[in-house]
Design a protein around this motif. Sequence first.
Motif, PDB file in Angstrom:
ATOM      1  N   ASP A  52       0.804  -1.221   0.000  1.00 34.17           N
ATOM      2  CA  ASP A  52       0.000   0.000   0.000  1.00 34.17           C
ATOM      3  C   ASP A  52       0.835   1.269   0.000  1.00 34.17           C
ATOM      4  OD1 ASP A  52       0.909  -0.612   2.564  1.00 34.17           O
ATOM      5  OD2 ASP A  52      -0.759   0.412   3.551  1.00 34.17           O
ATOM      6  N   VAL A  53       2.158   1.148  -0.102  1.00 35.58           N
ATOM      7  CA  VAL A  53       3.059   2.306  -0.096  1.00 35.58           C
ATOM      8  C   VAL A  53       3.966   2.232  -1.312  1.00 35.58           C
ATOM      9  CG1 VAL A  53       4.895   3.500   1.167  1.00 35.58           C
ATOM     10  CG2 VAL A  53       3.031   2.388   2.429  1.00 35.58           C
ATOM     11  N   PRO A  54       4.065   3.302  -2.126  1.00 32.64           N
ATOM     12  CA  PRO A  54       4.960   3.269  -3.295  1.00 32.64           C
ATOM     13  C   PRO A  54       6.410   3.039  -2.882  1.00 32.64           C
ATOM     14  CG  PRO A  54       3.456   5.145  -3.411  1.00 32.64           C
ATOM     15  CD  PRO A  54       3.306   4.564  -2.032  1.00 32.64           C
ATOM     16  N   PHE A  55       7.095   2.168  -3.618  1.00 34.57           N
ATOM     17  CA  PHE A  55       8.494   1.896  -3.315  1.00 34.57           C
ATOM     18  C   PHE A  55       9.368   3.044  -3.828  1.00 34.57           C
ATOM     19  CE2 PHE A  55      12.672  -0.017  -4.415  1.00 34.57           C
ATOM     20  CZ  PHE A  55      13.032  -0.463  -3.155  1.00 34.57           C
ATOM     21  N   PRO A  56      10.257   3.616  -2.986  1.00 36.75           N
ATOM     22  CA  PRO A  56      11.143   4.705  -3.428  1.00 36.75           C
ATOM     23  C   PRO A  56      12.300   4.155  -4.270  1.00 36.75           C
ATOM     24  CG  PRO A  56      11.528   4.226  -1.112  1.00 36.75           C
ATOM     25  CD  PRO A  56      10.401   3.335  -1.548  1.00 36.75           C
ATOM     26  N   GLU A  57      12.173   4.267  -5.574  1.00 39.35           N
ATOM     27  CA  GLU A  57      13.142   3.651  -6.487  1.00 39.35           C
ATOM     28  C   GLU A  57      14.569   4.162  -6.276  1.00 39.35           C
ATOM     29  OE1 GLU A  57      12.411   1.172  -8.333  1.00 39.35           O
ATOM     30  OE2 GLU A  57      10.224   1.219  -8.130  1.00 39.35           O
ATOM     31  N   SER A  58      14.713   5.360  -5.738  1.00 34.81           N
ATOM     32  CA  SER A  58      16.049   5.942  -5.564  1.00 34.81           C
ATOM     33  C   SER A  58      16.924   5.153  -4.602  1.00 34.81           C
ATOM     34  CB  SER A  58      15.927   7.390  -5.065  1.00 34.81           C
ATOM     35  OG  SER A  58      15.263   7.436  -3.803  1.00 34.81           O
ATOM     36  N   VAL A  59      16.321   4.299  -3.757  1.00 31.34           N
ATOM     37  CA  VAL A  59      17.118   3.539  -2.787  1.00 31.34           C
ATOM     38  C   VAL A  59      17.227   2.065  -3.166  1.00 31.34           C
ATOM     39  CG1 VAL A  59      16.430   5.106  -0.937  1.00 31.34           C
ATOM     40  CG2 VAL A  59      15.150   2.985  -1.292  1.00 31.34           C
ATOM     41  N   GLY A  60      16.595   1.660  -4.248  1.00 33.72           N
ATOM     42  CA  GLY A  60      16.541   0.246  -4.598  1.00 33.72           C
ATOM     43  C   GLY A  60      17.890  -0.388  -4.830  1.00 33.72           C
ATOM     44  N   ASP A  61      18.860   0.375  -5.348  1.00 25.30           N
ATOM     45  CA  ASP A  61      20.175  -0.177  -5.680  1.00 25.30           C
ATOM     46  C   ASP A  61      21.176  -0.095  -4.531  1.00 25.30           C
ATOM     47  OD1 ASP A  61      19.380  -0.855  -8.243  1.00 25.30           O
ATOM     48  OD2 ASP A  61      19.981   1.080  -9.098  1.00 25.30           O
ATOM     49  N   ILE A  62      20.789   0.493  -3.406  1.00 20.70           N
ATOM     50  CA  ILE A  62      21.707   0.557  -2.265  1.00 20.70           C
ATOM     51  C   ILE A  62      21.996  -0.858  -1.764  1.00 20.70           C
ATOM     52  CG2 ILE A  62      21.989   1.303   0.127  1.00 20.70           C
ATOM     53  CD1 ILE A  62      20.409   3.781  -0.496  1.00 20.70           C
ATOM     54  N   GLU A  63      23.288  -1.169  -1.619  1.00 24.56           N
ATOM     55  CA  GLU A  63      23.669  -2.480  -1.106  1.00 24.56           C
ATOM     56  C   GLU A  63      23.475  -2.515   0.396  1.00 24.56           C
ATOM     57  OE1 GLU A  63      27.839  -4.767  -0.509  1.00 24.56           O
ATOM     58  OE2 GLU A  63      27.347  -4.331  -2.613  1.00 24.56           O
ATOM     59  N   VAL A  64      22.736  -3.494   0.863  1.00 21.71           N
ATOM     60  CA  VAL A  64      22.442  -3.613   2.290  1.00 21.71           C
ATOM     61  C   VAL A  64      23.704  -4.005   3.047  1.00 21.71           C
ATOM     62  CG1 VAL A  64      21.098  -4.883   4.006  1.00 21.71           C
ATOM     63  CG2 VAL A  64      20.038  -4.194   1.841  1.00 21.71           C
ATOM     64  N   SER A  65      23.924  -3.346   4.176  1.00 18.27           N
ATOM     65  CA  SER A  65      25.081  -3.618   5.024  1.00 18.27           C
ATOM     66  C   SER A  65      24.647  -4.379   6.264  1.00 18.27           C
ATOM     67  CB  SER A  65      25.744  -2.298   5.458  1.00 18.27           C
ATOM     68  OG  SER A  65      26.101  -1.513   4.351  1.00 18.27           O
ATOM     69  N   ALA A  66      25.606  -5.068   6.884  1.00 20.63           N
ATOM     70  CA  ALA A  66      25.338  -5.716   8.162  1.00 20.63           C
ATOM     71  C   ALA A  66      25.145  -4.650   9.232  1.00 20.63           C
ATOM     72  CB  ALA A  66      26.489  -6.637   8.536  1.00 20.63           C
ATOM     73  N   ALA A  67      24.316  -4.944  10.224  1.00 20.50           N
ATOM     74  CA  ALA A  67      24.025  -3.985  11.283  1.00 20.50           C
ATOM     75  C   ALA A  67      25.147  -4.008  12.321  1.00 20.50           C
ATOM     76  CB  ALA A  67      22.688  -4.316  11.935  1.00 20.50           C
ATOM     77  N   THR A  68      26.191  -3.227  12.066  1.00 21.00           N
ATOM     78  CA  THR A  68      27.351  -3.153  12.950  1.00 21.00           C
ATOM     79  C   THR A  68      27.812  -1.707  13.069  1.00 21.00           C
ATOM     80  OG1 THR A  68      28.984  -3.384  11.165  1.00 21.00           O
ATOM     81  CG2 THR A  68      28.110  -5.437  12.147  1.00 21.00           C
ATOM     82  N   PRO A  69      28.547  -1.353  14.120  1.00 24.09           N
ATOM     83  CA  PRO A  69      29.108  -0.002  14.210  1.00 24.09           C
ATOM     84  C   PRO A  69      29.997   0.350  13.021  1.00 24.09           C
ATOM     85  CG  PRO A  69      29.218  -1.080  16.340  1.00 24.09           C
ATOM     86  CD  PRO A  69      28.787  -2.136  15.348  1.00 24.09           C
ATOM     87  N   ALA A  70      30.709  -0.640  12.476  1.00 26.32           N
ATOM     88  CA  ALA A  70      31.589  -0.379  11.334  1.00 26.32           C
ATOM     89  C   ALA A  70      30.809   0.116  10.122  1.00 26.32           C
ATOM     90  CB  ALA A  70      32.370  -1.642  10.984  1.00 26.32           C
ATOM     91  N   SER A  71      29.589  -0.339   9.949  1.00 18.22           N
ATOM     92  CA  SER A  71      28.769   0.091   8.817  1.00 18.22           C
ATOM     93  C   SER A  71      28.331   1.536   8.953  1.00 18.22           C
ATOM     94  CB  SER A  71      27.530  -0.804   8.685  1.00 18.22           C
ATOM     95  OG  SER A  71      27.894  -2.139   8.404  1.00 18.22           O
ATOM     96  N   CYS A  72      28.498   2.114  10.141  1.00 17.73           N
ATOM     97  CA  CYS A  72      28.033   3.477  10.408  1.00 17.73           C
ATOM     98  C   CYS A  72      29.157   4.499  10.400  1.00 17.73           C
ATOM     99  CB  CYS A  72      27.325   3.529  11.766  1.00 17.73           C
ATOM    100  SG  CYS A  72      25.978   2.356  11.956  1.00 17.73           S
ATOM    101  N   ARG A  73      30.374   4.067  10.069  1.00 17.35           N
ATOM    102  CA  ARG A  73      31.530   4.941  10.275  1.00 17.35           C
ATOM    103  C   ARG A  73      31.481   6.229   9.468  1.00 17.35           C
ATOM    104  NH1 ARG A  73      34.135   0.750   7.206  1.00 17.35           N
ATOM    105  NH2 ARG A  73      34.891  -0.177   9.141  1.00 17.35           N
ATOM    106  N   ASP A  74      30.806   6.236   8.322  1.00 17.34           N
ATOM    107  CA  ASP A  74      30.758   7.436   7.491  1.00 17.34           C
ATOM    108  C   ASP A  74      29.459   8.221   7.646  1.00 17.34           C
ATOM    109  OD1 ASP A  74      33.289   6.908   6.331  1.00 17.34           O
ATOM    110  OD2 ASP A  74      32.382   5.526   4.898  1.00 17.34           O
ATOM    111  N   LEU A  75      28.704   7.896   8.679  1.00 22.36           N
ATOM    112  CA  LEU A  75      27.403   8.529   8.879  1.00 22.36           C
ATOM    113  C   LEU A  75      27.459   9.592   9.973  1.00 22.36           C
ATOM    114  CD1 LEU A  75      25.117   5.354   8.780  1.00 22.36           C
ATOM    115  CD2 LEU A  75      25.691   6.898   6.891  1.00 22.36           C
TER     116      LEU A  75
END
Length: 338
Positions: A52-75
């Motif tokens: 029931d919610v349109p998919f935001p195509e702009s994020v579809g190609d983002i590669e999913v990262s593991a949920a770790t502090p290292a994945s957040c280092r550039d945020l």
Amino acid sequence: MINVGVLGATGAVGQRFVQLLANHPWFNLTTLMASERSAGRSYADVVNWRLDVPFPESVGDIEVSAATPASCRDLDLVFSAIPADLATDLESAIAQSGVGVCTNASSHRMDSDVPLVIPEVNPDHLAMIDLQHDHGTDGFIVTNPNCSTIMFTMALAPLRSFTFSDLRVATMQAISGGGFQGVAAMSIYDNVVPYIGSEEEKMESETLKIMGTFDGAEVVPAPFKVSASCHRVPVIDGHTMAVWADIDAPVEAVKQAYRDYIPPISGLPTQPEKSVLLHEQQDRPQPRLDRNRGNGMTVSVGRIREGLRFIALGHNTIRGAAGASVLNAELIATKKYL
């Protein structure tokens, strides 16, 4: 632009975060994190997106990262939609690494140095971030309340000029509050479930912290009592609640307080034109008609009667979850904590 990521990006609240952040004017969504089994694949490939919610195509190609502090280092900032048992240590580790965390998880809501914030109710509590820095944390954690607590407390905000000491609330909560899979069909069809684990305790304790006073060192809880009874009903989105308050004032004076209510903050991108909307019709608010007001960020109030009694309603996964964290982050940005 402020670089942000989402923890738990494939779940029900995580999807709402992605929806709200995909084209946000202040935040640049660069990182989507989920379980190890999803890591390394594109977001479009791993997410079971709501129909029931349109998919935001702009994020579809983002590669999913593991949920770790290292994945957040550039945020600069992370939005968390992970379960409380995982959030406790992971959110702390991310904050220790110097990254801000805006979380929908319950793990840190009642921590003595963590702000539990609704921008239209207690924006001054963000100063508790300074306590975390004093305690040696380079980043910070800011929490938003439980979904029902948000609707309840927002509905109380315009009534702070009245005296009250006893509040009672009975909720009718949507199945999406149970996560992406919701509640098993055979349990909820033709049924009302009169128990939601820990929900009543959260409403009774979190409300007192939110509406309490921050004296620079701690939050002094609000001086009233809350008694809650929570129920799951066969509605997809939108939590409705009946509220009783021992306010000794004419109904018209209470209605006028809602009409005159001006939140203490303004101008944030996710903030609706009306944070709290009074309905004059006898049969409103209703989930199907009113949950999406203000892009899902408006809390509706109606049926104000002698006693004092009224009905409140809000969208549980937007106003009550992801949207609440995004609004907190916008306030944090204006306060120069990033």
